[in-house]
Every structure is written in C-alpha cells, then in structure tokens.
Design an enzyme around this catalytic site. Sequence first.
Site: not given
Length: 233
Positions: A20, A18
């Site tokens: 963020d 991922d």
Amino acid sequence: MVQLKLPQHPPKVLVFSDFDGTITTQDTGTLLIDHCMGYENRRALDVQILDGTLSFRSAVAEMWNSVDLNWEEALRLLKDVKIDLGFEEFHHFCNIQRIPLVVLSSGLSPLVKMFLQGYAENNDLMEILANDVIISRTGDTSKWEIVYRDESSHGHDKSLAIKAAKEQYTSNPPLIVFAGDGVSDISAAREADIVFAKKGKDLEKWCIRESVDYIPWEDFRTILHVVKAKISA
C-alpha cells in the site's frame, strides 16, 4: 517462524516490497479508514505510532474497527487505485532475471491479492505475505476485524521475513533490497542492505531522524535502475 518459498540456490538480489502506497499509488487501507474514521483521527494514530506512545498493532486495530462498509462498498471506494507506473517493468525484470519478489503488507490479503493477481500468476518467484480480515455483518452494518500474521507489536513484523531469508542463505547471502513508504516498514528497513524510502512519507522521515542510509524514490523506475546496476556489478 516465517516460511518463504525461495529458490534453493541464493539469488544475487532478493527484493522485499511493501504494497500500500508503494506498489500502489494510494494506500487501500487508509482510503477505507479515512472514509469511515476521518483523516485527522487516523493521522493522529499514525503520529502516536511514530513517537512510540501507541503500538502499531493497537493503532491499526482501532483504525479497522471504524470500518463499517460491506465488501462491494469498499471496492467502489478503491476503484481508482492504480499500480505504480514503473512496477510492471520492474516486475518483468525480476521475473526475467529470476529475482524473488516478496510483498510484505500490513494491509489485507484479499485486497493485496486482488490488485496483484495478474502479476503473481506470471511470476513463480513472487510471494505475498499480508494480514487477513474477517468481515461480519449485523443488520445493515459490517464490521472488519483484522487478523494479524503474528503476535508482535506490529501484528505483521516485516523484519521476520527478511531474517528468515538471511537464515536460509547464510553461506552466500544475497543483497537484500526493501522498498516502502510508511511506519509499518520500519522493522524491515532495519534489516535490509538497501532501503528505498518514498519521498516525503513516514519511512523517509524515520530514516532521516534515525540516520539510516536510504535511497529516496517516487516510482519503481528508480528502484529498477539501482537493482539493474547491482545485477551488472
């Protein structure tokens, strides 16, 4: 069908991450959304995603619809966002060891690519898959419309990229590693061999609730240590 730029011969390890709140220490999207919608309103939508009363796609669309900033205003709000302190070393290790690193983001491609520009330029095995955005302006007001990668309830179903990798390497599958922190990472976590869930965040809460094996982490030094051990095994 997700098309990945993976090497023909299977690597020993394949890393998905991922962006963020994982590669970055703060979530660029929630910083902008909280500024416009307010933390409590955004968090209430996150809770509905977790308990299954609202789809991720619908909730995120509502969040981004609240953003009325122009691009320059958005960048000013994000000026203090930092890259995780262990990511540079981890990125270097993946590059040297020829380990593909695929960034899966439910955030916005222009922002992800801006933060990772220097890293992607120096790693031909690094790939970024993220949603996009259309920013339109009427008078003094801007509107942000998210452009999803797919038609799933997620808008960007991160598990699809991992499934595509598994299909490519059926005869000699690599070890699939995934690192994340939030609700958008759940589908990918279901497909990974090793799940790194950030301490105290929603992905860890889901792993605990669903009895999913995971490794808690705070920065990429933990992930680097484990991946190094797997390479050496």
